[in-house]
Design a protein around this motif. Structure first.
Motif, PDB file in Angstrom:
ATOM      1  N   MET A 127       5.969  -1.572   2.503  1.00 29.32           N
ATOM      2  CA  MET A 127       4.575  -1.553   2.957  1.00 29.32           C
ATOM      3  C   MET A 127       3.933  -2.902   2.641  1.00 29.32           C
ATOM      4  O   MET A 127       3.512  -3.160   1.518  1.00 29.32           O
ATOM      5  CB  MET A 127       3.831  -0.399   2.271  1.00 29.32           C
ATOM      6  N   PRO A 128       3.853  -3.803   3.621  1.00 27.68           N
ATOM      7  CA  PRO A 128       3.264  -5.122   3.385  1.00 27.68           C
ATOM      8  C   PRO A 128       1.748  -5.100   3.553  1.00 27.68           C
ATOM      9  O   PRO A 128       1.179  -4.167   4.135  1.00 27.68           O
ATOM     10  CB  PRO A 128       3.914  -5.986   4.462  1.00 27.68           C
ATOM     11  N   TYR A 129       1.123  -6.126   3.037  1.00 28.44           N
ATOM     12  CA  TYR A 129      -0.313  -6.334   3.228  1.00 28.44           C
ATOM     13  C   TYR A 129      -0.507  -6.946   4.607  1.00 28.44           C
ATOM     14  O   TYR A 129       0.111  -7.967   4.933  1.00 28.44           O
ATOM     15  CB  TYR A 129      -0.829  -7.250   2.129  1.00 28.44           C
TER      16      TYR A 129
ATOM     17  N   ILE B  33       3.806  -6.612  -1.700  1.00 25.00           N
ATOM     18  CA  ILE B  33       4.328  -5.469  -0.955  1.00 25.00           C
ATOM     19  C   ILE B  33       4.451  -4.283  -1.906  1.00 25.00           C
ATOM     20  O   ILE B  33       4.597  -4.451  -3.113  1.00 25.00           O
ATOM     21  CB  ILE B  33       5.705  -5.753  -0.312  1.00 25.00           C
TER      22      ILE B  33
ATOM     23  N   TYR C 204       5.618  -2.161  -7.042  1.00 25.06           N
ATOM     24  CA  TYR C 204       4.789  -3.267  -6.581  1.00 25.06           C
ATOM     25  C   TYR C 204       5.607  -4.544  -6.734  1.00 25.06           C
ATOM     26  O   TYR C 204       6.162  -4.808  -7.793  1.00 25.06           O
ATOM     27  CB  TYR C 204       3.518  -3.379  -7.406  1.00 25.06           C
TER      28      TYR C 204
ATOM     29  N   THR D  77      -5.022  -1.669   2.816  1.00 21.84           N
ATOM     30  CA  THR D  77      -4.200  -2.532   1.987  1.00 21.84           C
ATOM     31  C   THR D  77      -2.755  -2.047   1.995  1.00 21.84           C
ATOM     32  O   THR D  77      -2.430  -1.034   2.632  1.00 21.84           O
ATOM     33  CB  THR D  77      -4.703  -2.564   0.531  1.00 21.84           C
ATOM     34  N   GLU D  78      -1.902  -2.747   1.272  1.00 24.74           N
ATOM     35  CA  GLU D  78      -0.503  -2.350   1.177  1.00 24.74           C
ATOM     36  C   GLU D  78      -0.323  -1.028   0.439  1.00 24.74           C
ATOM     37  O   GLU D  78       0.756  -0.428   0.477  1.00 24.74           O
ATOM     38  CB  GLU D  78       0.323  -3.443   0.485  1.00 24.74           C
TER      39      GLU D  78
ATOM     40  N   ILE E 272       3.074  -0.649   8.272  1.00 25.67           N
ATOM     41  CA  ILE E 272       1.924  -1.542   8.149  1.00 25.67           C
ATOM     42  C   ILE E 272       0.621  -0.759   8.318  1.00 25.67           C
ATOM     43  O   ILE E 272       0.431  -0.053   9.317  1.00 25.67           O
ATOM     44  CB  ILE E 272       2.004  -2.658   9.202  1.00 25.67           C
ATOM     45  N   SER E 273      -0.290  -0.907   7.370  1.00 26.37           N
ATOM     46  CA  SER E 273      -1.565  -0.185   7.396  1.00 26.37           C
ATOM     47  C   SER E 273      -2.544  -0.799   8.391  1.00 26.37           C
ATOM     48  O   SER E 273      -2.303  -1.858   8.976  1.00 26.37           O
ATOM     49  CB  SER E 273      -2.187  -0.161   5.998  1.00 26.37           C
TER      50      SER E 273
END
Length: 387
Positions: free
Chosen positions: A212-214, A154, A141, A182-183, A176-177
């Protein structure tokens, strides 16, 4: 003044290390194990609610929507369903009309608007997303300086060997979700880390970093400035949605990527950057990639699209010279489920690209707008990135 007997009891409590307030604690209920996956792939769900009138299993994505549960003498409600097809599914309980997570289960679905528990039904042979006896990467994280003086978050996957081979650099997949995810979702639900661990061990995928960004920086800004979280966007192609996507694109290009390339051992050129996303994240992926062709050579759209009207208005740079576009993008990939509510728009977009002589690799499978399908999209795309 204490009597000798009282004094003796206190000494025994002290010697045994028992807190003196235990006598004032309320009695605990029965120990509940839930979910319990049985050898025949049926699943038993249980929930402690002695005072509830009704408890229903909310397992719509594995065909068990609103299934009544039965209460025993201890107040534990239970039901067994299935057999269930091997996969990872969200579920919850409806207790007198209120949807809740399973308190006996630590695995949950991270999302802004709802919380669900997760149950994994193992296959007879290990699935590509299953925990296997192979070298494992790490999940970190991290925080970075984001847009409008906010702090962004991220989740970063680094592959096996990253901390040992300290001179080695890696390509990066920005993943990207979807809307309200969320991330954490591509990790906790999509299991991208375990998929890559297994694929790398089997020689099926290259070692890579996954960032993996928010996907909702506007919500992060509101949270950090004491404002209300913005409501969900109802029109995916409307001005508000496009404005929010542009804010995310700005954050990704000017904040996230520079931070990652400064703090992780990355190969910093377009041929070693990929971008992909699911649902809203797929829309963010396509717009960020088409607006920044110099940044990404691999583009993966999972259940998303850009309308032909928007393509004609905003992305003539992609369609005007198809030979250049086909050379620029080593991979332009689009996956969709045939029961997905975005199926029509996605297939129309794919047909539009093909009519414009743009190379797009398409992939259609049964199923809807689910993370079960997302794992299938990952299974198809991870092995062909950076090849």
């Amino acid at each position: 003044m204490k009597t000798k007997s009282t004094f003796l009891v206190c000494c025994i409590i002290a010697l045994l290390g028992i807190p003196s307030f235990v006598h004032g604690q309320p009695p605990r209920g029965p120990f509940v194990i839930s979910p319990k996956v049985n050898p025949d792939k049926t699943v038993t769900f249980s929930y402690l609610a002695p005072n509830a009138t009704t408890v229903l299993l909310d397992g719509n994505q594995f065909g068990s929507a609103n299934v009544p549960m039965t209460k025993n003498a201890e107040g534990v409600w239970s039901v067994t369903v299935g057999p269930v097809k091997p996969d990872i599914y969200p579920y919850g309980f409806k207790v007198d009309g209120t949807t809740v997570m399973d308190p006996a289960n630590v695995a949950f679905f991270p999302n802004e608007r709802f919380k669900a528990s997760l149950v994994e039904i193992p296959s007879d042979s290990p699935a590509i997303y299953a925990l296997q006896n192979v070298p494992h990467g790490s999940i970190t994280y991290d925080y970075y300086p984001s847009v409008e003086n906010s702090t962004g978050t991220i989740v970063v996957y680094t592959p096996p060997g990253y901390n040992k081979e300290t001179a080695k650099k890696y390509p990066v997949y920005y993943l990207i979700s979807g809307t309200t995810d969320t991330e954490e979702t591509f990790w906790k639900v999509g299991k991208v880390n375990l998929m890559l661990d297994n694929m790398i061990a089997q020689g099926k995928a290259k070692s890579m970093i996954v960032v993996m960004p928010y996907g909702n920086p506007l919500a992060k800004i509101a949270e950090q400035t004491g404002k209300d979280k913005p409501s969900d966007v109802m029109n995916r192609d409307g001005d508000d949605a496009l404005k929010r996507m542009k804010l995310f694109e700005t954050d990704l290009i000017t904040k996230v990527i520079p931070y990652v390339e400064k703090n992780y051992r990355t190969i910093n050129n377009r041929d070693n950057r990929a971008i992909g996303g699911f649902s809203r994240g797929g829309g963010q992926t396509l717009r960020a990639a088409f607006n920044n062709v110099d940044k990404f050579a691999y583009v993966c759209s999972y259940a998303s699209y850009i309308s032909p009207a928007e393509m004609n208005k905003s992305f003539t740079n992609i369609t005007a010279d198809p030979a250049k576009t086909n050379k620029d993008f080593k991979l332009l990939w689009s996956g969709i489920g045939t029961e997905d509510f975005l199926y029509k728009g996605t297939t129309e977009w794919e047909a539009y690209l093909k009519d414009k002589k743009i190379n797009v690799k398409t992939y259609a499978i049964p199923g809807g707008h689910t993370w079960m399908n997302v794992k299938s999209y990952l299974n198809e795309t991870l092995p062909i990135l950076f090849k």
